[in-house]
Design an enzyme around this catalytic site. Structure first.
Site, PDB file in Angstrom:
ATOM      1  N   GLU A   1     -10.991  14.418  23.236  1.00  0.00           N
ATOM      2  CA  GLU A   1     -10.508  15.797  23.214  1.00  0.00           C
ATOM      3  C   GLU A   1      -9.188  15.874  22.598  1.00  0.00           C
ATOM      4  OE1 GLU A   1     -10.962  16.793  27.340  1.00  0.00           O
ATOM      5  OE2 GLU A   1     -12.877  17.544  27.324  1.00  0.00           O
TER       6      GLU A   1
ATOM      7  N   GLU B   1     -19.077  -4.371  32.864  1.00  0.00           N
ATOM      8  CA  GLU B   1     -17.879  -4.284  33.645  1.00  0.00           C
ATOM      9  C   GLU B   1     -17.494  -5.804  34.182  1.00  0.00           C
ATOM     10  OE1 GLU B   1     -18.235  -3.402  38.468  1.00  0.00           O
ATOM     11  OE2 GLU B   1     -18.739  -1.532  36.888  1.00  0.00           O
TER      12      GLU B   1
END
Length: 311
Positions: free
Chosen positions: A94, A125
């Site tokens: 963004e 992860e």
């Protein structure tokens, strides 16, 4: 260590985490009316901002350090797995349309790569080596900042990213939702937003995810304010890439300068749609190239450029 002992060790770790705690008072929540469940969840969410508020001094200190590095040309890199990784990628993505940043200046890394944004890669992860590989591919330098994001504060990918970055002299920030986390300990700036046990036990896309989003909003937005990407609370570096943003650009120029529609259109036309440049053209009475030079000399800070032009 055998798989059984590893599993036992992991379970014992999780049992110590606030984000994994079971709430017996919600044990029969599935039997409640929908309206009551919604009210309970809403009440839970209302507590998140207060938890973030407790960490505002630590957040502000991290922002000042990030802005200092970025002003030298460094990058802001988020690294996380699962929900935490997705939130980092979202915040990074963004920045270009909001602040007209080069996409390479704010980067989001998620364990498992871009495909993990929509297809869970939960096993990724567990690999600090994967984080090291991802950061090595970016060529992390001492001017960069790496923000490890993990609700538990123990995710190997996030902790590994911070450890690797710190070894290479980069600024490091560890954002978690448990006190005494390995992630905060590994980073120069530890931010631990303790939101408490989740509405659904262990579902850290809920309060923990909301808290992480709020903190990432602050990290990127206030850093960009410090870098001169705004004028007051106006997004004067907005990239006018669609009709809505072009309309917003015209509105911002008009708000700052008080100029009429025709003058605003002329100023934007002579500055290739750059809002800050158009404002300088109108307020300082300069041409497009001069506006660009003044802003370059002021490192993009509109107030400084206006002062240099005597406006």
């Amino acid at each position: 260590m055998t798989s059984t002992s590893r599993d036992r060790d992991l379970r014992s770790q999780l049992e110590t985490l606030t984000t994994e705690a079971f709430r017996p008072e919600l044990a029969e929540v599935d039997r409640l009316p929908t309206l009551e469940i919604a009210r309970l969840m809403n009440a839970e969410d209302a507590s998140v901002a207060g938890a973030v508020a407790e960490q505002v001094p630590a957040i502000a200190a991290a922002i000042d350090a990030v802005a200092e590095r970025m002003a030298r040309g460094g990058r802001l890199v988020y690294a996380g797995a699962g929900t935490a990784g997705r939130l980092g990628v979202l915040d990074a993505s963004e920045c270009p349309p909001t602040f007209n940043t080069d996409p390479a200046r704010v980067v989001g890394l998620i364990a498992g790569g871009p495909d993990a944004m929509v297809n869970p890669a939960e096993g990724a992860e567990d690999s600090p080596e994967l984080a090291e590989s991802d950061l090595a591919a970016l060529g992390v330098t001492p001017d960069d900042t790496v923000v490890g994001v993990s609700a538990s504060g123990r995710t190997p990918y996030a902790v590994g990213a911070v450890a690797y970055a710190r070894e290479r002299g980069a600024l490091t920030v560890g954002l978690s939702c448990n006190r005494g986390s390995a992630l905060a300990a590994a980073a120069e700036h530890g931010i631990e937003v303790v939101v408490g046990p989740e509405f659904l036990t262990g579902s850290t896309r809920l309060k923990a995810g909301t808290a992480q989003k709020l903190v990432l909003n602050m990290l990127s937005t206030i850093t960009m304010i410090r870098l001169g990407k705004t004028y007051g609370n106006l997004m004067v570096d907005v990239r006018a890439s669609n009709e809505k943003l072009r309309a917003r650009s015209r509105r911002i120029v008009a708000q700052v300068t008080g100029a009429g529609d025709e003058a605003v259109e002329r100023a934007l036309a002579t500055t290739d749609g750059e809002v800050k440049n158009a404002i300088l053209v109108l307020l300082a009475g300069v041409d497009g190239p001069t506006a660009a030079r003044l802003l370059d000399e002021a490192d993009g800070h509109l107030r400084a450029a206006l002062a240099a032009a005597g406006s």
